[in-house]
Design a protein around this motif. Structure first.
Motif, mmCIF file in Angstrom:
data_model
loop_
_atom_site.group_PDB
_atom_site.id
_atom_site.type_symbol
_atom_site.label_atom_id
_atom_site.label_comp_id
_atom_site.label_asym_id
_atom_site.label_seq_id
_atom_site.Cartn_x
_atom_site.Cartn_y
_atom_site.Cartn_z
ATOM 1 N N THR A 175 0.832 -1.211 0.000
ATOM 2 C CA THR A 175 0.000 0.000 0.000
ATOM 3 C C THR A 175 0.866 1.260 0.000
ATOM 4 O O THR A 175 0.366 2.363 0.164
ATOM 5 C CB THR A 175 -0.933 0.017 1.241
ATOM 6 O OG1 THR A 175 -0.127 -0.040 2.425
ATOM 7 C CG2 THR A 175 -1.871 -1.178 1.233
ATOM 8 N N SER A 177 2.263 3.051 -2.208
ATOM 9 C CA SER A 177 2.039 4.180 -3.111
ATOM 10 C C SER A 177 0.550 4.466 -3.316
ATOM 11 O O SER A 177 0.169 5.032 -4.331
ATOM 12 C CB SER A 177 2.740 3.938 -4.449
ATOM 13 O OG SER A 177 2.480 2.649 -4.932
ATOM 14 N N ASP A 179 -3.317 6.001 -1.755
ATOM 15 C CA ASP A 179 -3.926 6.892 -0.766
ATOM 16 C C ASP A 179 -4.668 6.044 0.284
ATOM 17 O O ASP A 179 -4.802 4.836 0.142
ATOM 18 C CB ASP A 179 -4.860 7.893 -1.452
ATOM 19 C CG ASP A 179 -5.974 7.213 -2.241
ATOM 20 O OD1 ASP A 179 -6.422 6.122 -1.827
ATOM 21 O OD2 ASP A 179 -6.379 7.757 -3.277
ATOM 22 N N THR A 180 -5.149 6.710 1.323
ATOM 23 C CA THR A 180 -5.754 5.994 2.451
ATOM 24 C C THR A 180 -6.899 5.089 2.032
ATOM 25 O O THR A 180 -6.961 3.919 2.423
ATOM 26 C CB THR A 180 -6.285 7.010 3.488
ATOM 27 O OG1 THR A 180 -5.233 7.936 3.755
ATOM 28 C CG2 THR A 180 -6.682 6.324 4.778
ATOM 29 N N GLU A 181 -7.777 5.613 1.192
ATOM 30 C CA GLU A 181 -8.960 4.840 0.800
ATOM 31 C C GLU A 181 -8.559 3.571 0.045
ATOM 32 O O GLU A 181 -9.025 2.472 0.343
ATOM 33 C CB GLU A 181 -9.865 5.724 -0.061
ATOM 34 C CG GLU A 181 -11.226 5.116 -0.311
ATOM 35 C CD GLU A 181 -12.045 5.962 -1.282
ATOM 36 O OE1 GLU A 181 -11.781 7.185 -1.386
ATOM 37 O OE2 GLU A 181 -12.932 5.397 -1.937
ATOM 38 N N ASN A 182 -7.669 3.730 -0.917
ATOM 39 C CA ASN A 182 -7.232 2.564 -1.702
ATOM 40 C C ASN A 182 -6.371 1.611 -0.885
ATOM 41 O O ASN A 182 -6.411 0.403 -1.089
ATOM 42 C CB ASN A 182 -6.496 3.019 -2.959
ATOM 43 C CG ASN A 182 -7.464 3.433 -4.049
ATOM 44 O OD1 ASN A 182 -8.317 2.637 -4.445
ATOM 45 N ND2 ASN A 182 -7.380 4.663 -4.492
ATOM 46 N N SER A 183 -5.608 2.169 0.052
ATOM 47 C CA SER A 183 -4.823 1.309 0.944
ATOM 48 C C SER A 183 -5.758 0.376 1.702
ATOM 49 O O SER A 183 -5.505 -0.821 1.819
ATOM 50 C CB SER A 183 -4.041 2.146 1.957
ATOM 51 O OG SER A 183 -3.046 2.871 1.307
#
Ligand SMILES: Nc1ncnc2c1ncn2[C@@H]1O[C@H](COP(=O)(O)OP(=O)(O)O)[C@@H](O)[C@H]1O
Ligand SMILES: [Mg+2]
Length: 226
Positions: A175, A177, A179-183
């Motif tokens: 995770t 690279s 952002d928080t949501e996609n992580s």
């Protein structure tokens, strides 16, 4: 413990780089048993040896002393072709940099490990589609990789990592690279796969919150396990 319960076992594992006659231990005295199906985080500061550890366990790199057993087999006794076969049938990889072929579409990217493993053409499509369904990207099969967002790209990488039904997914800063949501999306996808399919998850991260979600955490400092 039965040897088939054990994915990896190391004894006094070390990795030495020698430069100008000076030995540098990237790993030293690593004694570790990793069971099938676990989620395990490898944490530590930058330069502590996390990637070296993952690369050696996954046969992308070789250790300099000590022993490494993979599914009961001594890694140093495996021929190159045996290593390649084991890697292609047993391991899946997810990296911080996605390493997708931008000139191929999503389906073709996910099929790549199947081609390497020599899976028949007639079976490749169905397996790749199934893997893409598991990561929720069945509507992007024909999109080119470069048309996707970062989060979608990492989900393609996860599909590619699981398409061969491996025993373990190696994820080096998966995770890192995003952002928080996609992580969070990628994290829950990885943990759900581990729980539902029994694939072991070996995760390198410097994110302590992510590490805490794993069943086991090992910390490396200057090449040694704490
Ligand atoms: N090919 C190499 N030659 C010499 N030193 C290396 C090589 N690869 C890694 N190292 C060194 O080994 C140590 C561990 O690196 P690495 O496993 O990449 O750390 P991490 O993933 O924890 O950031 C670092 O000090 C790094 O500089
Ligand atoms: Mg690293």
């Amino acid at each position: 413990m039965n040897s088939t319960d054990t994915l990896f076992e190391t004894q006094n594992l070390a990795k030495v780089y020698t430069q100008h006659d000076v030995d540098f231990f990237a790993l030293k005295d690593v004694n570790l048993t990793i069971k099938q199906g676990v989620s395990l985080a490898i944490v530590g500061k930058s330069g502590s040896g996390k990637s070296t550890m993952l690369n050696i366990l996954s046969l992308m790199d070789t250790h300099t002393s000590g022993t490494l057993k993979i599914l009961g087999q001594d890694a140093t006794e495996l021929s190159t072709s045996k290593k390649n076969a084991l890697r292609s049938a047993t391991f899946g990889f997810v990296f911080q940099q996605f390493f997708l072929n931008e000139n191929l579409n999503v389906l073709e990217n996910v099929m790549t490990p199947l081609e390497i493993a020599g899976v028949r053409r007639s079976q490749r499509d169905a397996k790749a589609v199934r893997a893409l369904e598991l990561v929720g990207l069945e509507d992007k099969l024909k999109n080119m990789a470069h048309e996707l967002s970062g989060g979608q790209k990492q989900r393609v990488c996860i599909a590619r990592a699981i398409v061969n039904e491996p025993k373990v997914i190696f994820a080096d800063e998966p995770t890192g690279s995003l952002d928080t949501e996609n992580s969070q999306l990628v994290e829950s996808l990885l943990f759900n796969l581990q729980k539902e399919t029994g694939i072991a998850l070996l995760l390198v991260t410097h994110d302590n919150e992510l590490a805490a979600k794993c069943e086991e955490v090992i910390t490396i400092k200057d090449g040694a396990l704490l």
